[in-house]
Design a protein around this motif. Structure first.
Motif, PDB file in Angstrom:
ATOM      1  N   ILE A 200      36.915  41.585  43.688  1.00 26.89           N
ATOM      2  CA  ILE A 200      35.614  41.280  43.700  1.00 26.89           C
ATOM      3  C   ILE A 200      35.025  41.196  42.325  1.00 26.89           C
ATOM      4  O   ILE A 200      34.515  39.834  42.774  1.00 26.89           O
ATOM      5  CB  ILE A 200      34.833  42.241  44.489  1.00 26.89           C
ATOM      6  CG1 ILE A 200      35.084  42.715  45.472  1.00 26.89           C
ATOM      7  CG2 ILE A 200      33.328  41.572  45.026  1.00 26.89           C
ATOM      8  CD1 ILE A 200      34.982  43.815  46.766  1.00 26.89           C
ATOM      9  N   ASP A 201      34.585  42.068  41.152  1.00 27.74           N
ATOM     10  CA  ASP A 201      33.842  41.546  40.504  1.00 27.74           C
ATOM     11  C   ASP A 201      34.595  40.319  39.591  1.00 27.74           C
ATOM     12  O   ASP A 201      34.064  39.265  39.120  1.00 27.74           O
ATOM     13  CB  ASP A 201      33.327  42.148  39.494  1.00 27.74           C
ATOM     14  CG  ASP A 201      32.703  43.112  39.792  1.00 27.74           C
ATOM     15  OD1 ASP A 201      32.460  43.397  41.180  1.00 27.74           O
ATOM     16  OD2 ASP A 201      33.281  44.901  39.568  1.00 27.74           O
ATOM     17  N   LEU A 202      36.128  40.748  39.590  1.00 27.38           N
ATOM     18  CA  LEU A 202      36.754  39.000  38.672  1.00 27.38           C
ATOM     19  C   LEU A 202      37.228  38.354  39.769  1.00 27.38           C
ATOM     20  O   LEU A 202      38.495  37.663  39.253  1.00 27.38           O
ATOM     21  CB  LEU A 202      37.376  40.103  37.350  1.00 27.38           C
ATOM     22  CG  LEU A 202      37.452  40.979  37.532  1.00 27.38           C
ATOM     23  CD1 LEU A 202      38.456  41.573  36.217  1.00 27.38           C
ATOM     24  CD2 LEU A 202      36.052  40.525  35.556  1.00 27.38           C
ATOM     25  N   ARG A 203      37.071  37.957  41.019  1.00 25.20           N
ATOM     26  CA  ARG A 203      37.069  37.010  41.834  1.00 25.20           C
ATOM     27  C   ARG A 203      37.711  35.771  41.198  1.00 25.20           C
ATOM     28  O   ARG A 203      38.557  34.942  41.620  1.00 25.20           O
ATOM     29  CB  ARG A 203      36.022  36.675  43.097  1.00 25.20           C
ATOM     30  CG  ARG A 203      37.759  36.533  44.125  1.00 25.20           C
ATOM     31  CD  ARG A 203      37.037  36.585  45.451  1.00 25.20           C
ATOM     32  NE  ARG A 203      37.198  36.432  46.326  1.00 25.20           N
ATOM     33  CZ  ARG A 203      37.611  37.408  47.372  1.00 25.20           C
ATOM     34  NH1 ARG A 203      38.471  38.081  46.848  1.00 25.20           N
ATOM     35  NH2 ARG A 203      38.695  37.077  48.369  1.00 25.20           N
ATOM     36  N   PRO A 204      36.378  35.319  40.320  1.00 29.28           N
ATOM     37  CA  PRO A 204      36.785  33.638  40.253  1.00 29.28           C
ATOM     38  C   PRO A 204      38.007  33.333  39.096  1.00 29.28           C
ATOM     39  O   PRO A 204      38.462  32.340  38.674  1.00 29.28           O
ATOM     40  CB  PRO A 204      35.308  33.286  39.714  1.00 29.28           C
ATOM     41  CG  PRO A 204      34.639  34.758  39.866  1.00 29.28           C
ATOM     42  CD  PRO A 204      35.306  35.478  39.892  1.00 29.28           C
ATOM     43  N   LEU A 205      38.439  34.823  38.216  1.00 29.23           N
ATOM     44  CA  LEU A 205      39.450  34.725  37.647  1.00 29.23           C
ATOM     45  C   LEU A 205      41.136  34.690  38.239  1.00 29.23           C
ATOM     46  O   LEU A 205      41.097  34.321  36.937  1.00 29.23           O
ATOM     47  CB  LEU A 205      40.028  36.137  36.546  1.00 29.23           C
ATOM     48  CG  LEU A 205      38.954  36.316  34.949  1.00 29.23           C
ATOM     49  CD1 LEU A 205      39.250  37.340  34.554  1.00 29.23           C
ATOM     50  CD2 LEU A 205      39.098  35.094  34.496  1.00 29.23           C
ATOM     51  N   TRP A 206      40.581  35.019  39.654  1.00 33.64           N
ATOM     52  CA  TRP A 206      42.113  34.862  39.816  1.00 33.64           C
ATOM     53  C   TRP A 206      42.513  32.861  39.833  1.00 33.64           C
ATOM     54  O   TRP A 206      43.652  32.528  40.276  1.00 33.64           O
ATOM     55  CB  TRP A 206      41.789  34.899  41.200  1.00 33.64           C
ATOM     56  CG  TRP A 206      43.222  36.853  41.623  1.00 33.64           C
ATOM     57  CD1 TRP A 206      41.411  37.369  41.520  1.00 33.64           C
ATOM     58  CD2 TRP A 206      43.064  37.284  41.342  1.00 33.64           C
ATOM     59  NE1 TRP A 206      41.675  38.593  41.301  1.00 33.64           N
ATOM     60  CE2 TRP A 206      43.205  38.515  41.587  1.00 33.64           C
ATOM     61  CE3 TRP A 206      44.888  37.095  41.046  1.00 33.64           C
ATOM     62  CZ2 TRP A 206      44.394  39.483  41.504  1.00 33.64           C
ATOM     63  CZ3 TRP A 206      45.736  37.738  41.457  1.00 33.64           C
ATOM     64  CH2 TRP A 206      45.744  39.207  41.597  1.00 33.64           C
TER      65      TRP A 206
END
Length: 246
Positions: free
Chosen positions: A146-152
């Protein structure tokens, strides 16, 4: 085999080849013959009946370069992985054969055979930013998904385990991959295969250097994980166990 969704992201490593092998099967050929259409002279697929009674499956493959193959989804995906990752599969097979030669076939596998089997059946490779890896190792699912979702968007997950690929024909939330860290960019499957085969070390792999990852939690892999509360399921997204107190 008709239920395979070749558009699923988890089939990326075997998709193009799998579609072609599937067509040959649909034309009436056994799975072994269909795989051999795309195989090389270095190893071949044979009917399961070619495995001599009393001979260990892994030992037979190492000795003969022949892979006994049944007409089912499990062996279909196993064959696809052999074709796409031949160097890694051969290296895993070598370790299995060496363990069998040293210890024989026992009711309980030793640490090395157990680790190799885990990866062979359910393994995956993940190339991702360090922040994602830190969150994954900590089982911090909120931060990871959730918090790092854009990093995926900067990550790549490649499934290797043929049993996992088989199970994902009918996806269920609890399905877990045992993930090995790939610190290098995975630009092609051939490059990945060569790199991974070199990483398979008997002493290191005996410790199972893998991290569990519920694959359907990966952003973009399953529409349901966009829903609020998807990651609140502690039966799937389990917290990291505390270290035992001496």
């Amino acid at each position: 085999m008709e239920r395979i969704d070749w558009g699923a992201p988890w089939l990326s490593a075997v998709r193009d080849l799998g579609v072609r092998v599937q067509r040959v099967v649909f034309d009436g050929k056994p799975v072994a013959e269909a795989l051999n259409v795309f195989s090389t002279a270095s190893f071949r697929f044979v009917p399961q009946s070619d495995l001599p009674e009393g001979t260990a499956y892994e030992q037979h493959i190492w000795d003969t370069r022949r892979v006994p193959t049944r007409d089912n989804l499990h062996d279909f995906f196993n064959g696809l992985v052999w074709l796409r990752f031949p160097h890694t599969k051969r290296r895993l097979n070598q370790l299995q054969a060496q363990a069998i030669a040293a210890d024989g076939v026992q009711a309980v596998r030793g640490p090395l055979r157990d680790a190799v089997t885990v990866f062979d059946e359910n393994g995956a490779l993940l190339q991702a930013p360090d922040a994602l890896w830190d969150a994954l190792r900590a089982r911090d699912w909120q931060r990871l998904f959730i918090d790092l979702r854009p990093l995926w968007a900067e990550a790549r997950l490649v499934l290797f385990g043929h049993a996992l690929l088989e199970k994902l024909v009918a996806p269920r939330k609890p399905m877990v991959a045992h993930v090995f860290h790939a610190p290098v960019a995975m630009n092609s499957i051939a490059d990945v295969d060569g790199w991974l085969a070199d990483q398979v070390d008997a002493s290191a792999w005996s410790t199972k250097p893998f991290t569990p990852l519920p694959v359907l939690g990966v952003p973009g892999w399953w529409p349901a994980n966009e829903a609020p509360g998807f990651y609140d399921d502690a039966q799937v997204f389990r917290p990291l166990r505390a270290a035992p107190v001496p």
